[in-house]
Each structure stands twice: as structure tokens, then as C-alpha cells.
Design a protein around this motif. Sequence first.
Motif, PDB file in Angstrom:
ATOM      1  N   GLN A  32      42.710  44.524  49.158  1.00 57.66           N
ATOM      2  CA  GLN A  32      42.199  45.260  47.999  1.00 57.66           C
ATOM      3  C   GLN A  32      42.604  44.580  46.686  1.00 57.66           C
ATOM      4  O   GLN A  32      41.789  44.457  45.769  1.00 57.66           O
ATOM      5  CB  GLN A  32      42.720  46.689  48.028  1.00 57.66           C
ATOM      6  CG  GLN A  32      42.257  47.505  49.223  1.00 57.66           C
ATOM      7  CD  GLN A  32      42.870  48.888  49.244  1.00 57.66           C
ATOM      8  OE1 GLN A  32      43.267  49.422  48.214  1.00 57.66           O
ATOM      9  NE2 GLN A  32      42.960  49.481  50.421  1.00 57.66           N
TER      10      GLN A  32
ATOM     11  N   ALA B 239      40.224  42.665  43.654  1.00 59.28           N
ATOM     12  CA  ALA B 239      40.275  42.906  42.209  1.00 59.28           C
ATOM     13  C   ALA B 239      40.536  41.615  41.436  1.00 59.28           C
ATOM     14  O   ALA B 239      39.943  41.376  40.374  1.00 59.28           O
ATOM     15  CB  ALA B 239      41.358  43.940  41.900  1.00 59.28           C
TER      16      ALA B 239
ATOM     17  N   GLN C  27      36.242  44.420  31.682  1.00 62.99           N
ATOM     18  CA  GLN C  27      36.007  45.321  32.809  1.00 62.99           C
ATOM     19  C   GLN C  27      36.756  44.858  34.061  1.00 62.99           C
ATOM     20  O   GLN C  27      37.338  45.667  34.789  1.00 62.99           O
ATOM     21  CB  GLN C  27      34.509  45.410  33.094  1.00 62.99           C
ATOM     22  CG  GLN C  27      33.719  46.124  32.008  1.00 62.99           C
ATOM     23  CD  GLN C  27      32.230  46.139  32.301  1.00 62.99           C
ATOM     24  OE1 GLN C  27      31.774  45.647  33.344  1.00 62.99           O
ATOM     25  NE2 GLN C  27      31.446  46.706  31.380  1.00 62.99           N
ATOM     26  N   ALA C  28      36.737  43.544  34.296  1.00 63.88           N
ATOM     27  CA  ALA C  28      37.461  43.023  35.459  1.00 63.88           C
ATOM     28  C   ALA C  28      38.964  43.252  35.321  1.00 63.88           C
ATOM     29  O   ALA C  28      39.648  43.591  36.297  1.00 63.88           O
ATOM     30  CB  ALA C  28      37.158  41.530  35.631  1.00 63.88           C
TER      31      ALA C  28
ATOM     32  N   GLU D 202      40.428  45.684  33.617  1.00 61.68           N
ATOM     33  CA  GLU D 202      40.709  47.105  33.785  1.00 61.68           C
ATOM     34  C   GLU D 202      40.703  47.510  35.260  1.00 61.68           C
ATOM     35  O   GLU D 202      41.542  48.299  35.714  1.00 61.68           O
ATOM     36  CB  GLU D 202      39.682  47.940  33.002  1.00 61.68           C
ATOM     37  CG  GLU D 202      39.815  47.821  31.498  1.00 61.68           C
ATOM     38  CD  GLU D 202      41.190  48.267  30.999  1.00 61.68           C
ATOM     39  OE1 GLU D 202      41.763  49.205  31.604  1.00 61.68           O
ATOM     40  OE2 GLU D 202      41.677  47.685  30.023  1.00 61.68           O
ATOM     41  N   LYS D 203      39.771  46.969  36.029  1.00 64.67           N
ATOM     42  CA  LYS D 203      39.752  47.270  37.459  1.00 64.67           C
ATOM     43  C   LYS D 203      41.005  46.746  38.156  1.00 64.67           C
ATOM     44  O   LYS D 203      41.613  47.429  38.993  1.00 64.67           O
ATOM     45  CB  LYS D 203      38.499  46.667  38.098  1.00 64.67           C
ATOM     46  CG  LYS D 203      37.204  47.335  37.674  1.00 64.67           C
ATOM     47  CD  LYS D 203      36.012  46.688  38.372  1.00 64.67           C
ATOM     48  CE  LYS D 203      34.705  47.359  37.944  1.00 64.67           C
ATOM     49  NZ  LYS D 203      33.513  46.723  38.598  1.00 64.67           N
TER      50      LYS D 203
ATOM     51  N   ALA E 291      43.932  48.956  37.307  1.00 70.26           N
ATOM     52  CA  ALA E 291      43.946  50.203  38.076  1.00 70.26           C
ATOM     53  C   ALA E 291      44.480  49.974  39.490  1.00 70.26           C
ATOM     54  O   ALA E 291      45.253  50.777  40.022  1.00 70.26           O
ATOM     55  CB  ALA E 291      42.539  50.792  38.119  1.00 70.26           C
ATOM     56  N   VAL E 292      44.073  48.871  40.098  1.00 72.77           N
ATOM     57  CA  VAL E 292      44.578  48.558  41.435  1.00 72.77           C
ATOM     58  C   VAL E 292      46.071  48.280  41.388  1.00 72.77           C
ATOM     59  O   VAL E 292      46.839  48.730  42.261  1.00 72.77           O
ATOM     60  CB  VAL E 292      43.806  47.360  42.026  1.00 72.77           C
ATOM     61  CG1 VAL E 292      44.433  46.908  43.343  1.00 72.77           C
ATOM     62  CG2 VAL E 292      42.345  47.719  42.225  1.00 72.77           C
TER      63      VAL E 292
END
Length: 390
Positions: A57, A61, A89-90, A92-93, A96-97
Motif C-alpha cells: 500500500q 502511494a 494530490q500525490a 496528500e495521498k 494519508a497513507v
Amino acid sequence: MTVPAPRARRRPSTLGRLLPLLLVGALLVPVGLLVTSAWRQTSDDRTLAARERLGVQYLGALAGVTDALVEAQSAAVNGRPVAREALDQAVEKAAAVDARIGVELLSQERWAGVRAKLEALRGRSPADPESAYTAYGEAADLLLALHRKVRESSGLVRDPATDSFFLQDSAGEELPEAVVAAGRLADLGTLISRRPAVEQPRGLMELTGLRVTALAPANDVVDNLRSAVDGSESTDLGANVLTPLDTYQRSVEALAAFSTPGAGGVDQGQLAAAGLNTHRAARQLQPVILAELDALLVERIDGLDRDRWLTIAAGVVAVLLLGWLAALLIGAGRRARRRATLAATQSEAPDTPSRGDPWQPAAADPRELQPTGALREPETAQWGAFDAAR
């Protein structure tokens, strides 16, 4: 004549009564050790596989950040406006991970450094392509180091299966390095074309070295994935991976051809197009590798769960069988003790006359012995002398 009394049987000792339980306990100990060892080994393997899924995962990301960073670097080097929206955006993702599983993977400190470096790229002036190339290269190096950290902390580098090991090596190390190096190779060709003629030879030498750096991991990706397909028992792996792999391999071959310096150097336009095609092919290949790797890990976890249930079932059956054996031994011991007690009671009781058969007629009473001489009856006594004269 004296008849010796029968010897009373000895009562069984405490050790004799406990011997069946001791035997069952001696059998239960190794069975328990085997079941515990199998459960622990299966649980450790399952924990490792679950942790590897977290690494998959995180790598997914980071792949988005890598793609956006390479595109931003190309735009900065070529003097185009940098599309910060895709990179933001990348980021931020990935943040979050990292907030969700970064503590377990020990990646929060590394990610904080990478994110700070990416944020620092915002204020760079597009008028200096050379410094932009260097700054983006430093950020990419930190990002690749984070890839290695995630693979190590998640246990992907220690994956025991052949197919999943080659998949994780391709997705977590070789392909990100190939993407970054291919982007640098294309951007360096652009920079060399703008440099003065005096610096052209040194630039071509630098390009040749970077070409080797870019093609080595790209070829390793191709070799690893073909080895994974050949060594895997999954029928879906080859069908899903080979098509995007062939596309990527053709793009790498084109990149190798257009990055070879000739008499007049390299064609910057063809090199840039080849680098862009390689990047697009890698973008299509990366999620396929990660999806297949995750599917293999899920299948492994399901198998380990079945093994754990089988271990529990085997332990329960062994305990039931040993309990049944203990019950048999205890019951046999109790019956033996009852027989011994009954025999001892019968041997110690006084002798009693046996009772006759009630269906037989009573026997005549025995006559008393007749005394001799004067004690005989009168009728017999008076004829005694006559009998003697005869």
C-alpha cells in the motif's frame, strides 16, 4: 496337618494408580509442543504477510509521488509551467497513507524529510533549468531512499516466495529507479543541447554514464517479471503482467537506441519522446505489479489461516484421543483394584459349610458308633458267652 492360610493380595501402590496418568501426560507434552510450534510458525508467517501488504500500500502511494515528481522535473527543465496540482494530490495521498501505517513501517521521519524537500520546490524559479534539474534530483534521491526503507521495514525484501520476491523487487526498487533515471536521461539531453559547444563533450560523457544507470534497472525489471511469471503457480500472473511488460520493454529498447551518442550527439527530440513513452509504459506497469503482488499475499494469508485452523483441529483431536486413552487406562485400573479387593475379602473370611442342593433328598443321619464290651446293648450282651462257646 496344618494348612497355611492363603496370602492376601497386595493393594496397588500410589505410583501404580498414577502410572496411566503419567503415561498420558508424557504423550501430551510432545503433542502440545508440536502444536504450539506449528501455531507460532504459522502466526509469524501470517504476520509477515500482513505487514508486507502494508508495504505494498505504501509503495503504491509513493509510485504516484514518483510519477508526479518526474513530470514536474521535466516541465521545469524544459521551461514549461509545473503542474503543482498533480504533485500536491500525490503528496496528500502519500501523507494519508503515512499517517495510517507510517508508525508501523517506521517511515514517518523519512517521509517528513521527503515532504519538506518537495515543498521547497514550490519557490524555485523556472528560469534556471540547471538548478531545477539538481533540486528535483535531490528530492528524487530521497524518495528512492524512502522506497528502500518501506521495503525493509515491511519485510518485502525477505519475502520467501519466488514470484512475490521478484514482484516486490521490481515494484519497490528497480522500476522506481528506472523511472527516475529515464526522466533524468531525457532531461539531461535537453540541458546538453542548450549548453555551449565547449561543454558538449563533457555533457555527452555524463549522458553516457546516466544511460547505463537508466537501462540497468529497466532491464532488471524485465528479467525479474519474467522470472516471476516462470516461477509462479498463479495462472493469472502471466496473463496480467506480460502485456504491459512487453510494452515497457519496447519503450526501454527505444530509449536505449535514442540515447546512444552518435557523431553529432543525440537527437534531443527523439530522446525526450522515448523518455516520455518509457514513463507512460512504467505508469501502466507499476499498478499491475502491485496488484498481482497484493493478490499473492492475500492468497498466502488465506492459506496460513487454513493451516492455523488445521493446527487447532489436530491439537483438539490429539487431546481427545489422549483423554479417551486415559479414561480406558483409569477404568482398567479401577476394575483391577476391585477384583483385587474382592479376592482379598474372600480369602480372609472364615470357612462356612456349603449349603446342599435344595432339590436333592436329605441324606440319612449317620449312626453312632457302637461301644464294645459291656457297653453293648443288653440283647447282644446275653448271647455273647454262647457265641464265644460256639
